[in-house]
Motif scaffolding. Structure first.
Motif, short mmCIF file in Angstrom:
data_model
loop_
_atom_site.label_atom_id
_atom_site.label_comp_id
_atom_site.label_asym_id
_atom_site.label_seq_id
_atom_site.Cartn_x
_atom_site.Cartn_y
_atom_site.Cartn_z
N MET A 1 -61.63 8.16 -5.95
CA MET A 1 -61.58 6.95 -6.76
C MET A 1 -62.28 7.17 -8.10
O MET A 1 -61.75 6.84 -9.15
CB MET A 1 -62.22 5.76 -6.03
CG MET A 1 -62.19 4.47 -6.83
SD MET A 1 -63.18 3.15 -6.10
CE MET A 1 -64.84 3.72 -6.46
N ARG A 2 -63.47 7.75 -8.04
CA ARG A 2 -64.23 8.00 -9.28
C ARG A 2 -63.47 8.92 -10.22
O ARG A 2 -63.51 8.75 -11.43
CB ARG A 2 -65.60 8.59 -8.95
CG ARG A 2 -66.62 7.58 -8.48
CD ARG A 2 -68.01 8.18 -8.40
NE ARG A 2 -68.13 9.22 -7.39
CZ ARG A 2 -68.39 9.02 -6.11
NH1 ARG A 2 -68.57 7.80 -5.67
NH2 ARG A 2 -68.49 10.03 -5.27
N GLU B 1 -69.24 0.06 -6.47
CA GLU B 1 -68.44 1.13 -7.09
C GLU B 1 -67.00 0.68 -7.29
O GLU B 1 -66.40 0.95 -8.34
CB GLU B 1 -68.48 2.39 -6.22
CG GLU B 1 -69.82 3.08 -6.20
CD GLU B 1 -69.88 4.20 -5.17
OE1 GLU B 1 -70.46 5.25 -5.51
OE2 GLU B 1 -69.38 4.02 -4.03
N LYS C 1 -66.92 -1.80 -10.25
CA LYS C 1 -67.03 -1.11 -11.54
C LYS C 1 -65.73 -0.40 -11.89
O LYS C 1 -65.30 -0.43 -13.04
CB LYS C 1 -68.19 -0.12 -11.51
CG LYS C 1 -69.55 -0.79 -11.57
CD LYS C 1 -70.67 0.23 -11.51
CE LYS C 1 -72.02 -0.42 -11.68
NZ LYS C 1 -73.12 0.57 -11.62
N LYS C 2 -65.09 0.23 -10.90
CA LYS C 2 -63.84 0.94 -11.16
C LYS C 2 -62.75 -0.04 -11.56
O LYS C 2 -62.00 0.19 -12.50
CB LYS C 2 -63.42 1.75 -9.93
CG LYS C 2 -62.19 2.60 -10.16
CD LYS C 2 -62.48 3.68 -11.20
CE LYS C 2 -61.37 4.69 -11.27
NZ LYS C 2 -61.70 5.81 -12.16
N SER D 1 -63.56 -1.33 -15.14
CA SER D 1 -63.34 -0.32 -16.20
C SER D 1 -61.86 -0.03 -16.38
O SER D 1 -61.40 0.21 -17.50
CB SER D 1 -64.11 0.97 -15.89
OG SER D 1 -63.56 1.63 -14.78
N THR D 2 -61.08 -0.08 -15.32
CA THR D 2 -59.64 0.16 -15.42
C THR D 2 -58.93 -1.03 -16.04
O THR D 2 -58.15 -0.88 -16.99
CB THR D 2 -59.05 0.46 -14.02
OG1 THR D 2 -59.70 1.61 -13.48
CG2 THR D 2 -57.56 0.72 -14.10
#
Length: 177
Positions: A15-16, A43, A46-47, A50-51
């Motif tokens: 994912m990161r 996490e 945040k993902k 950010s996406t």
């Protein structure tokens, strides 16, 4: 999903590393454990932010701390607290983004309360307390709605939780049936 251009991943590391704007995380074959190697809810939040924040039209994302409810059904105070703290980390990530950008509304609520968690025996003479439960199911307790950011004033007072979607739809000039 892969055939349709999605980046499909099964671990927090995958994912990161993903740079796609179309992604599908399949971290468990059943209910997530909220343990490593799964990503934390923070996490994932945040993902997602950010996406999605790269879209110039804006975005809507719903983050659910479902394990809080699951453990409350089992009257497991330790896990309810752990899951709530993990959800709090996700909320912090959303609030950090909202503070930085100034144009983001963050809502935090629940669809219901479960378990009727109660604190027993806390008073001046007995400062130690224990957690107890009034139910193993959904209770009639009201749940709070916390709002931060633009238009947060629309969420003051008391609302039936089904009104929240209508209020949000109104922000986009839409009405729900």
């Amino acid at each position: 999903a892969r055939k349709r251009g999605y980046d499909v991943f099964e671990t927090a590391e995958e994912m990161r590393d993903s740079t796609s704007n179309r992604m599908l995380g399949l971290f468990a074959s059943d209910v997530m454990t909220t343990q490593h190697p799964e990503p934390t809810i923070e996490e994932m939040t945040k993902k997602a932010i950010s996406t999605l924040s790269s879209d110039v039209k804006g975005f809507f994302v719903m983050i659910e701390g479902a394990q809080i409810d699951s453990y409350a059904h089992g009257n497991n105070a330790h896990e309810v607290v752990r899951q709530t703290l993990m959800f709090d980390d996700a909320i912090r990530a959303a609030l950090d983004f909202a503070r930085e950008h100034g144009d983001t509304l963050v809502l935090v609520t629940a669809d219901h309360e479960t378990g009727g968690l109660a604190v027993h025996n806390a008073d001046e003479d007995h400062p130690d307390f224990t957690a107890g439960w009034t139910s193993g199911g959904h209770s009639a307790n009201m749940v709070p709605v916390y709002a931060y950011g633009p238009r947060s004033e629309h969420f003051t007072g008391t609302h039936d939780n089904t009104e929240i979607a209508g209020i949000c739809a109104g922000f986009w000039g839409r009405k729900l049936n």
